[in-house]
Design a protein around this motif. Structure first.
Motif, PDB file in Angstrom:
ATOM      1  N   THR A   1       3.471  33.067  22.269  1.00  0.00           N
ATOM      2  CA  THR A   1       2.338  33.781  22.835  1.00  0.00           C
ATOM      3  C   THR A   1       1.495  32.789  23.623  1.00  0.00           C
ATOM      4  OG1 THR A   1       2.349  35.337  21.009  1.00  0.00           O
ATOM      5  CG2 THR A   1       0.304  35.131  22.251  1.00  0.00           C
ATOM      6  N   ALA A   2       1.271  33.094  24.904  1.00  0.00           N
ATOM      7  CA  ALA A   2       0.606  32.123  25.771  1.00  0.00           C
ATOM      8  C   ALA A   2      -0.179  32.853  26.845  1.00  0.00           C
ATOM      9  CB  ALA A   2       1.646  31.211  26.413  1.00  0.00           C
ATOM     10  N   ALA A   3      -0.995  32.098  27.544  1.00  0.00           N
ATOM     11  CA  ALA A   3      -1.666  32.624  28.731  1.00  0.00           C
ATOM     12  C   ALA A   3      -1.044  31.956  29.951  1.00  0.00           C
ATOM     13  CB  ALA A   3      -3.159  32.330  28.670  1.00  0.00           C
TER      14      ALA A   3
ATOM     15  N   PRO B   1       8.983  34.406  25.372  1.00  0.00           N
ATOM     16  CA  PRO B   1       7.619  34.086  25.793  1.00  0.00           C
ATOM     17  C   PRO B   1       6.882  35.350  26.231  1.00  0.00           C
ATOM     18  CG  PRO B   1       9.175  33.485  27.527  1.00  0.00           C
ATOM     19  CD  PRO B   1       9.983  34.043  26.379  1.00  0.00           C
ATOM     20  N   ASN B   2       5.594  35.381  25.995  1.00  0.00           N
ATOM     21  CA  ASN B   2       4.760  36.514  26.381  1.00  0.00           C
ATOM     22  C   ASN B   2       3.487  35.945  26.998  1.00  0.00           C
ATOM     23  OD1 ASN B   2       3.588  38.980  26.650  1.00  0.00           O
ATOM     24  ND2 ASN B   2       3.496  39.454  24.468  1.00  0.00           N
ATOM     25  N   TYR B   3       3.402  36.044  28.312  1.00  0.00           N
ATOM     26  CA  TYR B   3       2.277  35.444  29.037  1.00  0.00           C
ATOM     27  C   TYR B   3       1.185  36.489  29.284  1.00  0.00           C
ATOM     28  CZ  TYR B   3       5.241  31.431  30.284  1.00  0.00           C
ATOM     29  OH  TYR B   3       6.035  30.321  30.254  1.00  0.00           O
TER      30      TYR B   3
ATOM     31  N   SER C   1       1.918  30.291  18.874  1.00  0.00           N
ATOM     32  CA  SER C   1       0.859  30.723  19.797  1.00  0.00           C
ATOM     33  C   SER C   1       0.183  29.503  20.389  1.00  0.00           C
ATOM     34  CB  SER C   1      -0.192  31.557  19.053  1.00  0.00           C
ATOM     35  OG  SER C   1       0.400  32.733  18.558  1.00  0.00           O
ATOM     36  N   LEU C   2      -0.018  29.552  21.694  1.00  0.00           N
ATOM     37  CA  LEU C   2      -0.702  28.451  22.364  1.00  0.00           C
ATOM     38  C   LEU C   2      -2.151  28.851  22.621  1.00  0.00           C
ATOM     39  CD1 LEU C   2       2.016  27.327  24.918  1.00  0.00           C
ATOM     40  CD2 LEU C   2       1.823  26.949  22.460  1.00  0.00           C
ATOM     41  N   THR C   3      -3.054  27.886  22.409  1.00  0.00           N
ATOM     42  CA  THR C   3      -4.453  28.142  22.719  1.00  0.00           C
ATOM     43  C   THR C   3      -4.929  27.076  23.692  1.00  0.00           C
ATOM     44  OG1 THR C   3      -5.305  26.756  20.956  1.00  0.00           O
ATOM     45  CG2 THR C   3      -4.871  29.059  20.414  1.00  0.00           C
ATOM     46  N   GLY C   4      -6.135  27.283  24.180  1.00  0.00           N
ATOM     47  CA  GLY C   4      -6.714  26.383  25.170  1.00  0.00           C
ATOM     48  C   GLY C   4      -7.179  27.230  26.326  1.00  0.00           C
ATOM     49  N   PRO C   5      -8.501  27.231  26.617  1.00  0.00           N
ATOM     50  CA  PRO C   5      -9.045  28.082  27.684  1.00  0.00           C
ATOM     51  C   PRO C   5      -8.350  27.800  29.016  1.00  0.00           C
ATOM     52  CG  PRO C   5     -10.806  26.937  26.495  1.00  0.00           C
ATOM     53  CD  PRO C   5      -9.520  26.378  25.996  1.00  0.00           C
ATOM     54  N   THR C   6      -8.012  28.855  29.727  1.00  0.00           N
ATOM     55  CA  THR C   6      -7.386  28.702  31.046  1.00  0.00           C
ATOM     56  C   THR C   6      -8.287  29.231  32.158  1.00  0.00           C
ATOM     57  OG1 THR C   6      -6.284  30.817  30.637  1.00  0.00           O
ATOM     58  CG2 THR C   6      -5.012  28.819  30.197  1.00  0.00           C
ATOM     59  N   VAL C   7      -9.240  30.083  31.800  1.00  0.00           N
ATOM     60  CA  VAL C   7     -10.068  30.731  32.829  1.00  0.00           C
ATOM     61  C   VAL C   7     -11.532  30.765  32.408  1.00  0.00           C
ATOM     62  CG1 VAL C   7      -8.264  32.149  33.854  1.00  0.00           C
ATOM     63  CG2 VAL C   7      -9.425  32.963  31.797  1.00  0.00           C
TER      64      VAL C   7
ATOM     65  N   VAL D   1      -0.113  27.823  15.398  1.00  0.00           N
ATOM     66  CA  VAL D   1      -0.950  27.847  16.603  1.00  0.00           C
ATOM     67  C   VAL D   1      -1.165  26.405  17.023  1.00  0.00           C
ATOM     68  CG1 VAL D   1      -3.110  28.637  17.623  1.00  0.00           C
ATOM     69  CG2 VAL D   1      -2.143  29.880  15.673  1.00  0.00           C
ATOM     70  N   VAL D   2      -0.876  26.087  18.284  1.00  0.00           N
ATOM     71  CA  VAL D   2      -1.050  24.712  18.772  1.00  0.00           C
ATOM     72  C   VAL D   2      -1.866  24.723  20.071  1.00  0.00           C
ATOM     73  CG1 VAL D   2       1.070  23.823  17.730  1.00  0.00           C
ATOM     74  CG2 VAL D   2       1.144  24.759  20.032  1.00  0.00           C
ATOM     75  N   PRO D   3      -2.591  23.630  20.325  1.00  0.00           N
ATOM     76  CA  PRO D   3      -3.398  23.566  21.553  1.00  0.00           C
ATOM     77  C   PRO D   3      -2.543  23.197  22.766  1.00  0.00           C
ATOM     78  CG  PRO D   3      -3.679  21.542  20.298  1.00  0.00           C
ATOM     79  CD  PRO D   3      -2.755  22.429  19.488  1.00  0.00           C
ATOM     80  N   CYS D   4      -2.892  23.760  23.914  1.00  0.00           N
ATOM     81  CA  CYS D   4      -2.185  23.460  25.158  1.00  0.00           C
ATOM     82  C   CYS D   4      -3.172  22.940  26.201  1.00  0.00           C
ATOM     83  CB  CYS D   4      -1.493  24.718  25.671  1.00  0.00           C
ATOM     84  SG  CYS D   4      -0.624  24.431  27.215  1.00  0.00           S
TER      85      CYS D   4
END
Lengths: 401, 401
Positions: free
Chosen positions: A32-34, A58-60, A101-107, A143-146
């Motif tokens: 799970t990613a953005a 993958p699910n973007y 699941s990847l976290t880390g603000p993208t927007v 859950v890991v940070p990206c």
């Protein structure tokens, strides 16, 4: 020890696959990613397939498309949730899949120009099936940070973007222990330590916690059979996994009816693209009856109004100042890291596996789970045992147990 | 007339939403894309929400993750298809959703380093539900091209990337008629013209076509009740849509048992990331019994072996030299454009709605549908009517009817 960009990406992916989710041969692996997380998703795919994965799924999520919805869609459609989001998760659950699941603000800031009430009606990519499948314990997940440029600029706004990104990567390398000779072994040691702390706290048989500090005077009651948990979970089929990487917390299950007083968040909270700053929440008989903030209050109010349990606590967690994250003294604007820098509480659903059978129905239920940080060196944490003793737990950020 | 980058992006999106899919208020809009198509997906989302869409559901495919699968996954897992791909499509179908698919290569050459036999076992993102839902005619859908830098460099390898991208955009603007004052009106005119040609061909009651040119001597038998179709379809609920933008073809349904002879493709074909060049196919009693190419032959052989119908024809289409695409005399390495530059045939499933009730069971069935171009100015196309007349149809690329 310094890592090249491709080395550290692959080490982070290998840690997520090999220890975090602990992917088994033949498993489907949901990722799970953005948009913005592509490079790490692909490194995870390589690592997972090499580990014998059957299929990497993958699910973007595209926050810009969500922004268009909140800006232009009819008001009465905003809380409609496509059923296939939850169905895909239930399909993973039925297959006993692994999930990363990847976290880390993208927007960051993307939603600043929309009506927060409209934004609050759209909870996606969160769906109500998330807590359901967590509770079922069929999937080994993490859950890991990206790290990425947008996130780096949020954390280090005064640096040029390339430098900010390098610095964020170094921080993530450090807190994820990628800068050790054997990150998986390093995490096994740290997890054992956290589990010893959790066992000690469970042994104290606490009735409630009290947090006292600037702007904070909060009592959090615990359920009678609440255990303290840390670092590591096991699926029903017996697969060990580390649900969060990094993890530095020990956590327990509150009584959703016994939170009382006022609490000031000690770090900003990023939720649904909004940054909630200077958050102050007042609780009465377990309910958050007042939510104020210098920015983003409406977003949190909207989410806390989602259902009956959304304004009550589902988690309380303690983090001491010895955490690798706490020592960096950096606001990451990302719950996964910030919650492991400081003690915190979460509005919304709790974890039924954190209590014994008789208390399961008393654990808070909700479609949300939002952690916010309330700990700091100047916030004292005191425990009151079921037999009436008062015990200092954290003083100046250090364990007293 | 020259358009700014954001203008032309939004005009293309508005054409896809307003004419191609013809999105209706209250509809869910599925958007199928690859990573690299984000900007157009987002413009489509804005346009669709402004047109009253209930929910825009983007689905991004990551070819790099697919590459990792083909490189590393166990051989016997490569043809496993996650059921949720097809289920999401069937859910769209059940809701009577609109669908917009974006095409345009994003990763040319990515699969050059993998075993083509392994690559041929993984058909994703194509799933067998695609022809099923097309046949059901519950959804108003379209396919539109999405320019991007990787595609531009494939088409114009001698130009710097920015210049190549500008040139590709200009070509797409032209062939999609975005450079007209009212693109939707321009397409309504062109569609009417193509439909008149199709009606004329249907009136001839053709039994078979013959293609004759350098390396080509091919007879394609038609089903007795096959109609010629063009530009535009209608859902069962009565929503008009243009399934391809641009479209310049008239097409009919072959008899899957009556293709005979040899055919040389007149343009390269991009399929599953591979470029198939200098393709020659020999047919016996409807079956492709020999597939050769100077590159990528294995990929097509793998796909043509998928099921019983994969080596037979499902479509034959005629395109004259007056098409805006044909006039550019450019190889776009993208079926949506190239097929509308030249006459073509397709291996795999046909369209049951192209014949009358009694012939439905005779239409070719397959999980694949792969168009390849066989027309050129030096390929003569001749029709033979059911009552035995021989009629020139295309000579020097010009209609003779």
């Amino acid at each position: 020890m310094s890592l090249s960009p491709s080395d550290r990406l692959q080490r982070l992916a290998d840690l997520a696959v090999g220890l975090g989710a602990n992917v088994q041969p033949g498993q489907v692996v949901g990722v799970t990613a953005a948009l913005g997380h592509e490079e790490l998703v692909r490194a995870i795919a390589r690592s997972a397939y090499k580990a014998g994965a059957k299929y990497v799924d993958p699910n973007y999520f595209d926050y810009h498309v969500k922004h268009a919805r909140i800006a232009y869609a009819a008001e009465d459609t905003l809380d409609w949730v496509p059923p296939w989001f939850g169905e895909r998760m239930l399909a993973h659950d039925a297959l006993g899949a692994a999930r990363i699941s990847l976290t880390g603000p993208t927007v960051p800031g993307l939603f600043d120009d929309v009506d927060p009430k409209r934004a609050g009606r759209d909870q996606l990519p969160f769906v109500k099936e998330v807590p359901v499948v967590i509770d079922r314990q069929n999937m080994n997940w993490t859950v890991v940070p990206c790290p990425g440029p947008a996130w780096a600029q949020l954390v280090y706004p005064d640096l040029p973007v390339a430098e900010a990104l390098e610095r964020l990567w170094q921080a993530v390398e450090h807190v994820c222990r990628l800068d050790t000779a054997d990150p998986i072994a390093a995490w096994r040691d740290r997890a054992a330590q956290l589990q010893r702390n959790a066992a000690t706290l469970t042994g104290l048989q606490l009735d409630r916690l009290h947090f006292a500090g600037p702007g904070t005077d909060l009592t959090v009651g615990l359920l009678p059979t609440s255990s303290w948990l840390a670092a590591g979970a096991t699926t029903k089929s017996g697969i060990r996994h580390l649900a969060n990487l990094p993890t530095e917390e020990v956590f327990a299950t509150p009584d959703p009816l016994r939170t009382e007083g006022i609490v000031r968040a000690t770090k900003p909270l990023v939720n649904g693209g909004a940054v909630i700053r200077d958050l102050v929440v007042r609780f009465e008989q377990g309910r958050a009856v007042q939510i104020d903030a210098s920015s983003g209050a409406e977003v949190l109010r909207g989410r806390a109004a989602l259902d009956e349990g959304a304004c009550r606590l589902g988690e309380v967690a303690l983090v001491d100042r010895e955490s690798r994250i706490g020592k960096l003294d950096t606001v990451f604007y990302e719950t996964l890291l910030d919650e492991n820098a400081a003690s915190h509480i979460a509005l919304g659903g709790g974890f039924p596996f954190g209590v014994q059978e008789g208390d399961r129905d008393r654990v808070n239920q909700s479609g949300i789970h939002i952690d916010f940080m309330i700990g700091a060196d100047d916030v004292d944490v005191t425990g009151f045992t079921q037999d009436g003793r008062e015990l200092p737990l954290l003083r100046g950020g250090a364990w007293q147990i």
